[in-house]
Every structure is written in structure tokens, then in C-alpha cells.
Design a protein around this motif. Structure first.
Motif, PDB file in Angstrom:
ATOM      1  N   SER A  84      21.605 -25.703 -19.351  1.00  0.00           N
ATOM      2  CA  SER A  84      21.699 -26.040 -20.768  1.00  0.00           C
ATOM      3  C   SER A  84      22.232 -24.861 -21.575  1.00  0.00           C
ATOM      4  O   SER A  84      23.087 -25.028 -22.461  1.00  0.00           O
ATOM      5  CB  SER A  84      20.320 -26.464 -21.283  1.00  0.00           C
ATOM      6  N   ARG A  85      21.714 -23.657 -21.282  1.00  0.00           N
ATOM      7  CA  ARG A  85      22.158 -22.481 -22.024  1.00  0.00           C
ATOM      8  C   ARG A  85      23.637 -22.205 -21.820  1.00  0.00           C
ATOM      9  O   ARG A  85      24.362 -21.898 -22.771  1.00  0.00           O
ATOM     10  CB  ARG A  85      21.332 -21.267 -21.600  1.00  0.00           C
ATOM     11  N   ARG A  86      24.115 -22.326 -20.599  1.00  0.00           N
ATOM     12  CA  ARG A  86      25.519 -22.031 -20.325  1.00  0.00           C
ATOM     13  C   ARG A  86      26.449 -23.057 -20.947  1.00  0.00           C
ATOM     14  O   ARG A  86      27.546 -22.722 -21.414  1.00  0.00           O
ATOM     15  CB  ARG A  86      25.736 -21.924 -18.806  1.00  0.00           C
ATOM     16  N   VAL A  87      26.060 -24.316 -20.966  1.00  0.00           N
ATOM     17  CA  VAL A  87      26.877 -25.325 -21.650  1.00  0.00           C
ATOM     18  C   VAL A  87      26.901 -25.037 -23.145  1.00  0.00           C
ATOM     19  O   VAL A  87      27.937 -25.169 -23.809  1.00  0.00           O
ATOM     20  CB  VAL A  87      26.352 -26.739 -21.366  1.00  0.00           C
ATOM     21  N   LYS A  88      25.759 -24.624 -23.700  1.00  0.00           N
ATOM     22  CA  LYS A  88      25.706 -24.266 -25.118  1.00  0.00           C
ATOM     23  C   LYS A  88      26.619 -23.078 -25.416  1.00  0.00           C
ATOM     24  O   LYS A  88      27.338 -23.045 -26.433  1.00  0.00           O
ATOM     25  CB  LYS A  88      24.268 -23.915 -25.497  1.00  0.00           C
ATOM     26  N   GLU A  89      26.654 -22.073 -24.517  1.00  0.00           N
ATOM     27  CA  GLU A  89      27.541 -20.924 -24.698  1.00  0.00           C
ATOM     28  C   GLU A  89      29.012 -21.343 -24.634  1.00  0.00           C
ATOM     29  O   GLU A  89      29.848 -20.798 -25.358  1.00  0.00           O
ATOM     30  CB  GLU A  89      27.240 -19.875 -23.623  1.00  0.00           C
ATOM     31  N   LEU A  90      29.301 -22.338 -23.772  1.00  0.00           N
ATOM     32  CA  LEU A  90      30.670 -22.857 -23.694  1.00  0.00           C
ATOM     33  C   LEU A  90      31.049 -23.519 -25.016  1.00  0.00           C
ATOM     34  O   LEU A  90      32.153 -23.305 -25.540  1.00  0.00           O
ATOM     35  CB  LEU A  90      30.787 -23.851 -22.532  1.00  0.00           C
ATOM     36  N   GLU A  91      30.150 -24.328 -25.557  1.00  0.00           N
ATOM     37  CA  GLU A  91      30.411 -24.979 -26.851  1.00  0.00           C
ATOM     38  C   GLU A  91      30.615 -23.925 -27.946  1.00  0.00           C
ATOM     39  O   GLU A  91      31.508 -24.068 -28.790  1.00  0.00           O
ATOM     40  CB  GLU A  91      29.244 -25.900 -27.210  1.00  0.00           C
ATOM     41  N   LYS A 139      34.430 -18.906 -19.690  1.00  0.00           N
ATOM     42  CA  LYS A 139      34.394 -18.598 -18.272  1.00  0.00           C
ATOM     43  C   LYS A 139      34.722 -19.836 -17.446  1.00  0.00           C
ATOM     44  O   LYS A 139      34.282 -20.950 -17.782  1.00  0.00           O
ATOM     45  CB  LYS A 139      33.019 -18.074 -17.870  1.00  0.00           C
ATOM     46  N   LEU A 140      35.483 -19.619 -16.374  1.00  0.00           N
ATOM     47  CA  LEU A 140      35.838 -20.726 -15.488  1.00  0.00           C
ATOM     48  C   LEU A 140      34.585 -21.359 -14.886  1.00  0.00           C
ATOM     49  O   LEU A 140      34.507 -22.596 -14.750  1.00  0.00           O
ATOM     50  CB  LEU A 140      36.759 -20.216 -14.381  1.00  0.00           C
ATOM     51  N   GLU A 141      33.586 -20.538 -14.563  1.00  0.00           N
ATOM     52  CA  GLU A 141      32.350 -21.068 -13.970  1.00  0.00           C
ATOM     53  C   GLU A 141      31.620 -21.996 -14.941  1.00  0.00           C
ATOM     54  O   GLU A 141      31.034 -23.006 -14.520  1.00  0.00           O
ATOM     55  CB  GLU A 141      31.421 -19.915 -13.568  1.00  0.00           C
ATOM     56  N   ASP A 142      31.675 -21.676 -16.236  1.00  0.00           N
ATOM     57  CA  ASP A 142      31.027 -22.546 -17.230  1.00  0.00           C
ATOM     58  C   ASP A 142      31.784 -23.851 -17.381  1.00  0.00           C
ATOM     59  O   ASP A 142      31.186 -24.909 -17.603  1.00  0.00           O
ATOM     60  CB  ASP A 142      30.925 -21.822 -18.568  1.00  0.00           C
ATOM     61  N   MET A 143      33.113 -23.786 -17.259  1.00  0.00           N
ATOM     62  CA  MET A 143      33.907 -25.010 -17.298  1.00  0.00           C
ATOM     63  C   MET A 143      33.532 -25.913 -16.124  1.00  0.00           C
ATOM     64  O   MET A 143      33.349 -27.131 -16.283  1.00  0.00           O
ATOM     65  CB  MET A 143      35.410 -24.676 -17.242  1.00  0.00           C
ATOM     66  N   GLU A 144      33.403 -25.317 -14.925  1.00  0.00           N
ATOM     67  CA  GLU A 144      33.012 -26.096 -13.751  1.00  0.00           C
ATOM     68  C   GLU A 144      31.625 -26.716 -13.938  1.00  0.00           C
ATOM     69  O   GLU A 144      31.390 -27.882 -13.571  1.00  0.00           O
ATOM     70  CB  GLU A 144      33.014 -25.198 -12.506  1.00  0.00           C
ATOM     71  N   LEU A 145      30.714 -25.961 -14.518  1.00  0.00           N
ATOM     72  CA  LEU A 145      29.355 -26.457 -14.721  1.00  0.00           C
ATOM     73  C   LEU A 145      29.342 -27.611 -15.727  1.00  0.00           C
ATOM     74  O   LEU A 145      28.634 -28.616 -15.527  1.00  0.00           O
ATOM     75  CB  LEU A 145      28.457 -25.316 -15.193  1.00  0.00           C
ATOM     76  N   PHE A 146      30.134 -27.481 -16.770  1.00  0.00           N
ATOM     77  CA  PHE A 146      30.207 -28.565 -17.760  1.00  0.00           C
ATOM     78  C   PHE A 146      30.739 -29.852 -17.131  1.00  0.00           C
ATOM     79  O   PHE A 146      30.218 -30.954 -17.381  1.00  0.00           O
ATOM     80  CB  PHE A 146      31.105 -28.159 -18.934  1.00  0.00           C
ATOM     81  N   SER A 185      31.709 -20.895 -27.614  1.00  0.00           N
ATOM     82  CA  SER A 185      32.996 -20.208 -27.449  1.00  0.00           C
ATOM     83  C   SER A 185      34.160 -21.073 -27.913  1.00  0.00           C
ATOM     84  O   SER A 185      35.165 -20.561 -28.411  1.00  0.00           O
ATOM     85  CB  SER A 185      33.193 -19.787 -25.986  1.00  0.00           C
ATOM     86  N   LEU A 186      34.013 -22.385 -27.752  1.00  0.00           N
ATOM     87  CA  LEU A 186      35.060 -23.317 -28.177  1.00  0.00           C
ATOM     88  C   LEU A 186      34.916 -23.709 -29.644  1.00  0.00           C
ATOM     89  O   LEU A 186      35.851 -24.291 -30.231  1.00  0.00           O
ATOM     90  CB  LEU A 186      35.018 -24.584 -27.317  1.00  0.00           C
ATOM     91  N   LYS A 187      33.706 -23.442 -30.215  1.00  0.00           N
ATOM     92  CA  LYS A 187      33.390 -23.840 -31.589  1.00  0.00           C
ATOM     93  C   LYS A 187      33.525 -25.347 -31.774  1.00  0.00           C
ATOM     94  O   LYS A 187      34.085 -25.842 -32.769  1.00  0.00           O
ATOM     95  CB  LYS A 187      34.281 -23.087 -32.584  1.00  0.00           C
ATOM     96  N   VAL A 188      33.003 -26.083 -30.791  1.00  0.00           N
ATOM     97  CA  VAL A 188      33.025 -27.545 -30.842  1.00  0.00           C
ATOM     98  C   VAL A 188      31.846 -28.079 -30.039  1.00  0.00           C
ATOM     99  O   VAL A 188      31.404 -27.447 -29.082  1.00  0.00           O
ATOM    100  CB  VAL A 188      34.355 -28.097 -30.281  1.00  0.00           C
TER     101      VAL A 188
END
Length: 302
Positions: free
Chosen positions: A33-40, A2-9, A42-45
Motif C-alpha cells: 500500500s505504501r509503495r503504491v501511494k508513493e507511486l501516486e 521506480k520500475l519496481e513500483d510500476m511492476e507492483l502497481f 510521484s505521478l501527482k495523480v
């Protein structure tokens, strides 16, 4: 992703803290913290190394941060450019309209361009009421007569008066109809707005309305072709007074029924949505609502 999670990161990376990012966005630290973890996930990194005292970007996190910053800056710039264009009187307006209206358009195009020199007009002719192809982009679409069901928004702009006309040569050979019902004994030139349209004309006599069913000699979708056929003596046609004015004055056409049975064809402006209408289109629509009825009256009173 999600673009919003990218902005938050990006915000977390720049502030170096889930807590500070949460305070800035007015959301709980746990949500950040949870949303950054979900971003990771989704990227598998892994993007961040977390300790009790600080956060640090991983090597992959640094690469993602730099690319994300570029993407977000580009999006912000595009949003600003689009918003600026939306709110300013500039750019191109694409208009589809019946060719009849180009007789009227000439009277206001010059004035509109003087008032708004940064707006350019693309005027394209369209003489039927068939839906436009999906690949035809437009800002305004003008349509004459009855509207079909459509997802487009419609606003009535003006009425175009018309009547029934024939050439003197045709009337000398075939006789002059005294009433609309006499038309069944004449050659009829019928213009269809939609292919396969039922050939009929509606008349109003005092308080009653009735329909005359026709068996046309010629059917055409061209207003110019209809006018040429009428002037050549091919039959009786229903024409706008704008088309008929000049041949009526020079004797090429005669108006039937002493002008008793007049018609008013409504002209509608159609557009995709009321929401987010560009300023340039709003200005043109506003201008047309005021000026087109006056232009029609001036054209017919010359």
C-alpha cells in the motif's frame, strides 16, 4: 518513479487486492500500500479508488496500467533477447590489434569461422599503445609490450620473438656492430609505441640486463614503415621475426649479433570486464589462447 513500483502497481491492479499482491511478492500488505501511494505521489495523480471491500482503477489509473503493461512487456522482451544473445555463439566481435598480428590472424580466422559460423569478426588495426577514444567500442583489444595502468582486464596470449636487423648495404657502408654498446655509433631506426616514448633498447647478457640509450636517425610509429626503412639501408632497426623472416631469407636484411640478443614481446588481450562477458567473446578468447602461440611458431618455422 521506480520500475519496481510500476511492476507492483500492475500486480495490484490485476489481482485487485493489496493483500493478494503482498502474498504473491512475500511482503506485508502495508508495504504494498505504501509503495503504491508513493507511486501516486510521484505521478501527482490518484491511480486507485480504495474501499473496504475492493480496489478499482481510476480513469487515470486505467491509462497508466495499460501503458505500464506495454512498457514492462517491452522490457521483458528486451531482457530475453539480450540474455539469449549473451548466452549464444552468435553476433559480431570487434577486435583492435597491431597490424603484425594480422599476419598471424589469417591462420586462425578461417578455422574459427568454420567452428562458429554465426559469429562475425570486425578486425581493426592499431599499432600504438595510446588509449582508444571513448567513442570506440570494442570487445577485445590486443596490445604489444608493457601495459600501462588501465581499468581494462589483461590476459597474456603469446610472445612474439624479435631481433636486430640491418640491410647488407647499410652494414657495408657503416660497419657491423659487435656489441649492443656499438649501436651508439650507428643510424638507428626507432619505433615508438607511444608518442614521446624515450628511445632506448634493453639487452640481456647472461645474468645481467642493461639499457642502451639511443639517438635515432628516424622515429616512426609504423611497423611497415620501419621494415621498409631497414630494407632500404636507412639504419639498424628492431623488428619482429615475423616481419623480418622473408627479407632475411631473400638477403634484404641481416640479423645482427649472430642472433644472440633476442627479445620476446608479450601480446596481451584486454577487455572491459570479466563479468557478463558475451559467450561469443569468451569463445574467441579461449580459441586465441590455444591457437595463437601455435600459429606464431608455425609461421616462423615455415
Amino acid at each position: 518513479m521506480k520500475l519496481e513500483d510500476m511492476e507492483l502497481f500492475v500486480l495490484v491492479a490485476e489481482l485487485g487486492s493489496f493483500t493478494k499482491a503482498g502474498d504473491y511478492c512475500d511482503m506485508p500488505k502495508s508495504t504494498v500500500s505504501r509503495r503504491v501511494k508513493e507511486l501516486e505521489d510521484s505521478l501527482k495523480v490518484r491511480l486507485l479508488n480504495r474501499t473496504t471491500r475492493a480496489l478499482h482503477l481510476t480513469q487515470q489509473g486505467e491509462v497508466f496500467y495499460q501503458r505500464a503493461k506495454t512498457i514492462l512487456d517491452d522490457i521483458a522482451r528486451i531482457q530475453n533477447e539480450v540474455a539469449t544473445e549473451q548466452a549464444t555463439a552468435s553476433g559480431r566481435i570487434t577486435v583492435y590489434a597491431p597490424s603484425l598480428l594480422f599476419h598471424v590472424f589469417a591462420r586462425w580466422v578461417t578455422q574459427f569461422r568454420k567452428d562458429f559460423p554465426n559469429i562475425s569478426l570486425e578486425l581493426l588495426s592499431r599499432d600504438d599503445n595510446a588509449p582508444l577514444a571513448d567513442d570506440k567500442r570494442f570487445d577485445l583489444l590486443f596490445q604489444a609490450g608493457t601495459l600501462e595502468d588501465s581499468s581494462l582486464i589483461a590476459k597474456k596470449i603469446c610472445d612474439i620473438p624479435g631481433g636486430y636487423y640491418a640491410s647488407p648495404d647499410y652494414l657495408a657502408q657503416a660497419g657491423t656492430p659487435e656489441t649492443p654498446n656499438d649501436l651508439v655509433n650507428h643510424d638507428i631506426l626507432f619505433r615508438e609505441l607511444v608518442h614521446g616514448e624515450e628511445p632506448k633498447w634493453q639487452f640481456k647478457d647472461q645474468d645481467s640486463e642493461y639499457i642502451v640509450q639511443l639517438e635515432p636517425s628516424v622515429i616512426t610509429d609504423s611497423p611497415q614503415g620501419l621494415l621498409a626503412l631497414a630494407k632500404s639501408g636507412a639504419g639498424i632497426s628492431r623488428l619482429s621475426d615475423i616481419h623480418a623472416r622473408e627479407p632475411l631469407e631473400n638477403g634484404e636484411l641481416v640479423q645482427l649479433f649472430d642472433g644472440r640478443y633476442k627479445m620476446q614481446v608479450p601480446i596481451y588481450a584486454l577487455y572491459p570486464s570479466r563479468r557478463y562477458m558475451p559467450e561469443r567473446v569468451r569463445l574467441l578468447l579461449q580459441f586465441l589462447e590455444t591457437e595463437l602461440p601455435k600459429a606464431v611458431n608455425q609461421l616462423l618455422s615455415r
